[in-house]
Structures are given as structure tokens and as C-alpha cells.
Design a protein around this motif. Structure first.
Motif, short mmCIF file in Angstrom:
data_model
loop_
_atom_site.label_atom_id
_atom_site.label_comp_id
_atom_site.label_asym_id
_atom_site.label_seq_id
_atom_site.Cartn_x
_atom_site.Cartn_y
_atom_site.Cartn_z
N PRO A 47 0.72 -1.24 0.33
CA PRO A 47 0.30 0.18 0.08
C PRO A 47 0.98 1.31 -0.07
O PRO A 47 0.49 2.43 -0.76
N LYS A 48 2.31 1.21 0.56
CA LYS A 48 2.67 2.21 0.43
C LYS A 48 3.35 2.66 -1.09
O LYS A 48 3.04 4.39 -1.18
N GLN A 49 4.20 2.01 -1.06
CA GLN A 49 4.90 1.73 -3.01
C GLN A 49 3.35 2.01 -3.61
O GLN A 49 3.54 2.93 -4.36
N MET A 50 1.91 1.61 -3.83
CA MET A 50 1.28 1.86 -4.70
C MET A 50 0.41 3.30 -4.28
O MET A 50 0.39 3.94 -5.15
N LYS A 51 0.19 4.11 -3.24
CA LYS A 51 0.03 5.22 -2.43
C LYS A 51 1.02 6.52 -3.40
O LYS A 51 0.70 7.16 -4.22
N GLU A 52 2.33 5.62 -3.46
CA GLU A 52 3.83 6.60 -3.46
C GLU A 52 3.31 7.05 -5.21
O GLU A 52 3.38 7.95 -6.19
N TRP A 53 3.09 6.03 -5.81
CA TRP A 53 3.06 5.65 -7.77
C TRP A 53 1.87 6.29 -7.52
O TRP A 53 1.96 7.12 -8.83
N THR A 54 0.45 6.13 -6.90
CA THR A 54 -0.62 6.60 -7.70
C THR A 54 -1.01 7.01 -6.64
O THR A 54 -2.16 5.73 -5.38
N PRO A 55 -1.47 8.31 -5.83
CA PRO A 55 -2.03 8.64 -4.65
C PRO A 55 -3.71 8.24 -4.38
O PRO A 55 -3.64 7.98 -3.14
N ASN A 56 -4.37 8.47 -5.53
CA ASN A 56 -5.83 8.12 -5.23
C ASN A 56 -6.01 6.74 -5.39
O ASN A 56 -7.02 5.95 -5.25
N ILE A 57 -4.97 5.73 -5.16
CA ILE A 57 -5.57 3.80 -5.27
C ILE A 57 -5.80 3.68 -4.06
O ILE A 57 -5.91 4.15 -2.89
N ASP A 58 -6.53 2.88 -3.81
CA ASP A 58 -7.59 2.71 -2.66
C ASP A 58 -7.80 0.32 -2.90
O ASP A 58 -8.49 0.17 -2.69
N TYR A 59 -6.77 0.00 -3.98
CA TYR A 59 -6.99 -1.22 -4.06
C TYR A 59 -6.03 -1.95 -2.82
O TYR A 59 -4.82 -1.73 -2.48
N GLY A 60 -6.67 -3.11 -2.80
CA GLY A 60 -5.24 -4.19 -2.23
C GLY A 60 -5.94 -4.61 -0.73
O GLY A 60 -5.45 -6.20 -0.77
N ALA A 61 -6.74 -3.83 -0.33
CA ALA A 61 -6.82 -4.65 1.16
C ALA A 61 -7.58 -5.70 1.81
O ALA A 61 -7.61 -6.49 2.62
N THR A 62 -9.08 -5.71 0.64
CA THR A 62 -9.59 -6.83 0.43
C THR A 62 -8.50 -8.19 0.08
O THR A 62 -8.76 -9.31 0.43
N ALA A 63 -7.26 -8.40 -0.55
CA ALA A 63 -6.81 -9.80 -0.69
C ALA A 63 -6.08 -10.03 0.34
O ALA A 63 -5.35 -11.59 0.96
N PHE A 64 -5.58 -8.80 1.53
CA PHE A 64 -5.34 -9.31 2.37
C PHE A 64 -6.26 -9.30 4.32
O PHE A 64 -5.92 -9.35 5.45
N ASN A 65 -7.54 -9.40 3.58
CA ASN A 65 -8.78 -9.54 4.22
C ASN A 65 -9.21 -8.46 5.70
O ASN A 65 -9.46 -9.04 6.75
N PHE A 66 -9.16 -6.85 4.87
CA PHE A 66 -9.48 -5.98 5.65
C PHE A 66 -10.89 -5.89 5.56
O PHE A 66 -11.55 -5.77 4.52
#
Length: 176
Positions: A47-66
Motif C-alpha cells: 500500500p505504501k508503494q502503490m500510494k507513492e506511485w498513484t496517490p488516489n489508489i484504494d486497491y489491495g486491502a481485500t487481498a489481505f482480508n481487511f
């Protein structure tokens, strides 16, 4: 769940998982791929890397069961991502295990990435989940490793293959 393209890249970069000592003859077979061609791939689940690359990202949480803390989908996605980012350090070993870019090495197969929009690393994207920024960052990493990587998007330089089909036909055609 995370995308099939992400899974294909993970398999392409992961060390061979063949087990010659297994009683199962299928397990003896190599898991290494000859080449990979994917459409709109997520190349990292950090999530940190994705946020740096694309500030409006909100993807990936469900992959880790949030869990989904609210009933409205858009707000829930944003809150899940915030929770994912807040707990990043706790799950960093899993993030590193399942992020394709973490497994990239010099012996990886050629990669073809195609996206429908031009990149804008560090800028909000219209479809952050499938942003070309993922491809740009993976291509940078693969270039460092000297692994062949073709990145295609509208206006991309040096496009040799305008489609996945054209790439695969060339790569998989028997030599004359």
C-alpha cells in the motif's frame, strides 16, 4: 482477491516450485514460464508503494482480508485501504510474498504489459486500480535486472507489439 494478471506475474517471477522429491509426478514439473503477457496488471500489493506511485489508489486491502467497516461501497473501499496502510508493517512479510515486483530477478522470462491509458507516476489516475503506473514501475525494475519488458499504452515509445496476441504469436512461434 487480486487480479489474474497480478497472479500471472507472481508466477513468472517466483522461483521454480518444482519438487523432484514429491510422490506426485505433477509436482516434478517446472513452474517457470516461457513468457508472460498481461493486461492492466497490478505489479505490487504494497500500500505504501502503490500510494507513492498513484496517490488516489484504494486497491489491495481485500487481498489481505481487511474487513468492510461500512455499508457504502466507495467509503468502505477507502476505509479498508486506510486500515491496510495503517497495518502495513504488521503484514509486510505477506505483502512481500504476494507482490510480483518483489520476486523479480535476472532469470525471469520476457514480460509484456498493456494498459489503456498513459502513465502519470505520482499523480492521481482515472482508474487507479489498473493504472499504467504499475507497469512503469515494473518496467523500471526489470530494466535494472536486464529482463526484457515491453510496456504498451497510448503514446508509448518503442512499441513492437500492439496487442497481447501479436506478442504471443511472435514469442511462441517455432523458430524457422
Amino acid at each position: 482477491h487480486f487480479g489474474r494478471a497480478c497472479t500471472c506475474l507472481w508466477l513468472a517471477f517466483h522461483d521454480d516450485m518444482a519438487d523432484p522429491k514429491s510422490a506426485d509426478p505433477i509436482a516434478h514439473e517446472s513452474t517457470r514460464l516461457y513468457c508472460v503477457a498481461v493486461d492492466t496488471a497490478q505489479t505490487s500489493l504494497d500500500p505504501k508503494q502503490m500510494k507513492e506511485w498513484t496517490p488516489n489508489i484504494d486497491y489491495g486491502a481485500t487481498a489481505f482480508n481487511f474487513a468492510d467497516p461500512t455499508p457504502t461501497q466507495a467509503r468502505a473501499q477507502s476505509l479498508r485501504f486506510a486500515d491496510f496502510l495503517a497495518h502495513r508493517d504488521e503484514i509486510l512479510p505477506w505483502i512481500k510474498e504476494y507482490s510480483p515486483i518483489e520476486h523479480a530477478s535476472r532469470d525471469d522470462p520476457p514480460i509484456y504489459l498493456i494498459y489503456p491509458t498513459p502513465p502519470g507516476v505520482g499523480l492521481p489516475q482515472p482508474d487507479a486500480t489498473h493504472s499504467t503506473n504499475f507497469g512503469v514501475k515494473l518496467q523500471e525494475r526489470l530494466q535494472e535486472l536486464k529482463v526484457e519488458c515491453e510496456l504498451v499504452y497510448p503514446g508509448a515509445p518503442d512499441v513492437k507489439h500492439p496487442s497481447i496476441e501479436a506478442y504471443l504469436i511472435e514469442k511462441l512461434r517455432p523458430a524457422p
